[in-house]
Design an enzyme around this catalytic site. Structure first.
Site, PDB file in Angstrom:
ATOM      1  N   CYS A  42       0.839  -1.190   0.000  1.00 18.84           N
ATOM      2  CA  CYS A  42       0.000   0.000   0.000  1.00 18.84           C
ATOM      3  C   CYS A  42       0.884   1.254   0.000  1.00 18.84           C
ATOM      4  O   CYS A  42       1.997   1.247   0.543  1.00 18.84           O
ATOM      5  CB  CYS A  42      -0.903   0.004   1.243  1.00 18.84           C
ATOM      6  SG  CYS A  42      -2.066   1.404   1.272  1.00 18.84           S
ATOM      7  N   ASP A  44       0.417   3.828   1.701  1.00 22.90           N
ATOM      8  CA  ASP A  44       0.354   4.451   3.028  1.00 22.90           C
ATOM      9  C   ASP A  44       1.758   4.793   3.550  1.00 22.90           C
ATOM     10  O   ASP A  44       2.652   3.941   3.547  1.00 22.90           O
ATOM     11  CB  ASP A  44      -0.350   3.475   3.991  1.00 22.90           C
ATOM     12  CG  ASP A  44      -0.725   4.144   5.307  1.00 22.90           C
ATOM     13  OD1 ASP A  44       0.163   4.693   5.986  1.00 22.90           O
ATOM     14  OD2 ASP A  44      -1.914   4.110   5.671  1.00 22.90           O
ATOM     15  N   ARG A  46       2.897   5.035   6.342  1.00 24.18           N
ATOM     16  CA  ARG A  46       3.321   4.310   7.553  1.00 24.18           C
ATOM     17  C   ARG A  46       3.828   2.902   7.248  1.00 24.18           C
ATOM     18  O   ARG A  46       4.155   2.147   8.153  1.00 24.18           O
ATOM     19  CB  ARG A  46       2.149   4.238   8.538  1.00 24.18           C
ATOM     20  CG  ARG A  46       1.656   5.603   8.985  1.00 24.18           C
ATOM     21  CD  ARG A  46       0.311   5.503   9.667  1.00 24.18           C
ATOM     22  NE  ARG A  46      -0.733   5.072   8.739  1.00 24.18           N
ATOM     23  CZ  ARG A  46      -1.998   4.875   9.074  1.00 24.18           C
ATOM     24  NH1 ARG A  46      -2.372   5.062  10.329  1.00 24.18           N
ATOM     25  NH2 ARG A  46      -2.888   4.480   8.179  1.00 24.18           N
ATOM     26  N   HIS A  98      -2.081  -3.871   5.089  1.00 21.16           N
ATOM     27  CA  HIS A  98      -1.823  -3.479   6.481  1.00 21.16           C
ATOM     28  C   HIS A  98      -3.133  -3.216   7.204  1.00 21.16           C
ATOM     29  O   HIS A  98      -4.082  -2.677   6.616  1.00 21.16           O
ATOM     30  CB  HIS A  98      -0.912  -2.244   6.547  1.00 21.16           C
ATOM     31  CG  HIS A  98      -1.529  -1.001   5.968  1.00 21.16           C
ATOM     32  ND1 HIS A  98      -2.072  -0.014   6.757  1.00 21.16           N
ATOM     33  CD2 HIS A  98      -1.713  -0.596   4.705  1.00 21.16           C
ATOM     34  CE1 HIS A  98      -2.549   0.946   5.972  1.00 21.16           C
ATOM     35  NE2 HIS A  98      -2.347   0.615   4.728  1.00 21.16           N
ATOM     36  N   CYS A 101      -6.009  -0.039   7.109  1.00 21.43           N
ATOM     37  CA  CYS A 101      -5.821   0.566   5.783  1.00 21.43           C
ATOM     38  C   CYS A 101      -6.988   1.517   5.469  1.00 21.43           C
ATOM     39  O   CYS A 101      -8.153   1.119   5.459  1.00 21.43           O
ATOM     40  CB  CYS A 101      -5.744  -0.526   4.716  1.00 21.43           C
ATOM     41  SG  CYS A 101      -5.464   0.125   3.050  1.00 21.43           S
TER      42      CYS A 101
HETATM   43 ZN    ZN Z   1      -3.416   1.248   3.063  1.00 17.43          ZN
END
Ligand code: ZN
Length: 219
Positions: A42, A44, A46, A98, A101
């Site tokens: 992803c 993201d 993080r 994750h 998400c």
């Molecule tokens: Zn995500």
């Protein structure tokens, strides 16, 4: 902030630190890359691929998009996979979702963010496919489980590309994995979605979609 000076300063410090630890590091790396792994994860912020598995530059080939989706008409993702499998000859492809998400959460909430809703429609399809199972769960479990199911479905999509099928036909060693990363504790979870050849794909998929891993607040 036209030049993002802070990031260039960070970069200088990082390059100096890395060179101090290994004076030949950049010289050797500039000549070749030889990664054994392709990470499909992803976007993201993080979930930084190399840091999570503690690998250095050169050791991990990476493709990231919102909600780690593999679509058979996505030339971007397929080009990454083709180069990784046929040229770099990676031995493993991991699809990594994750917990927590935001993309998957948006699908569960029927949230509208504009153009990206079209992309997340693929996750919406996963939700509809497994709605009966998801409806047996409370809200938190449902999110974690849809995140897992999305990874399991994307592992299947990876396996069904002609890139992976051709590699297996040729006897090339290539294993596909499905993982989920926990934002709360930094740990990776293996979804037992491991496929090493075309014959295994259906069995692995059928077991993975019926075996529920998600726990409420899974981190
Ligand atoms: Zn995500």
């Amino acid at each position: 902030m036209r030049k993002l000076k802070n990031l260039f300063e960070n970069n200088k410090r990082w390059a100096a630190r890395t060179t101090e630890a290994n004076p030949e590091f950049f010289k050797i790396l500039s000549m070749q890359q030889n990664p054994e792994y392709l990470w499909i994860g992803c976007s993201d912020s993080r979930v930084p691929a190399n840091q999570i598995v503690d690998l250095l530059p050169g050791e991990l080939f990476v493709h990231r998009n919102v909600a780690n989706v593999v679509v058979h008409t996505d030339h971007n993702c397929l080009s990454v996979m083709q180069y990784a499998v046929e040229v770099l000859k990676v031995k493993h492809i991991m699809v990594v979702g994750h917990y927590g998400c935001g993309g998957v959460q948006a699908v569960l909430n029927n949230a509208k963010f504009g153009f990206i809703d079209n992309w997340l429609r693929h996750v919406g399809d996963v939700k509809e496919k497994h709605l009966a199972q998801l409806n047996t769960m409370d809200e938190q479990q449902r999110l974690s489980r849809l995140i897992e199911l999305n990874v399991i479905e994307q592992v299947r999509n990876v396996c069904r590309t002609n890139i992976v099928q051709d590699a297996w036909d040729k006897g090339q060693e290539l294993t596909i994995h499905g993982w989920v990363y926990g934002l709360e504790n930094g740990h990776l979870h293996d979804l037992s979605s491991v496929v090493t050849c075309a014959d295994e794909e259906s069995d692995v998929y059928n077991k993975a979609v019926t075996q529920v891993f998600a726990t409420a607040g899974c981190g």
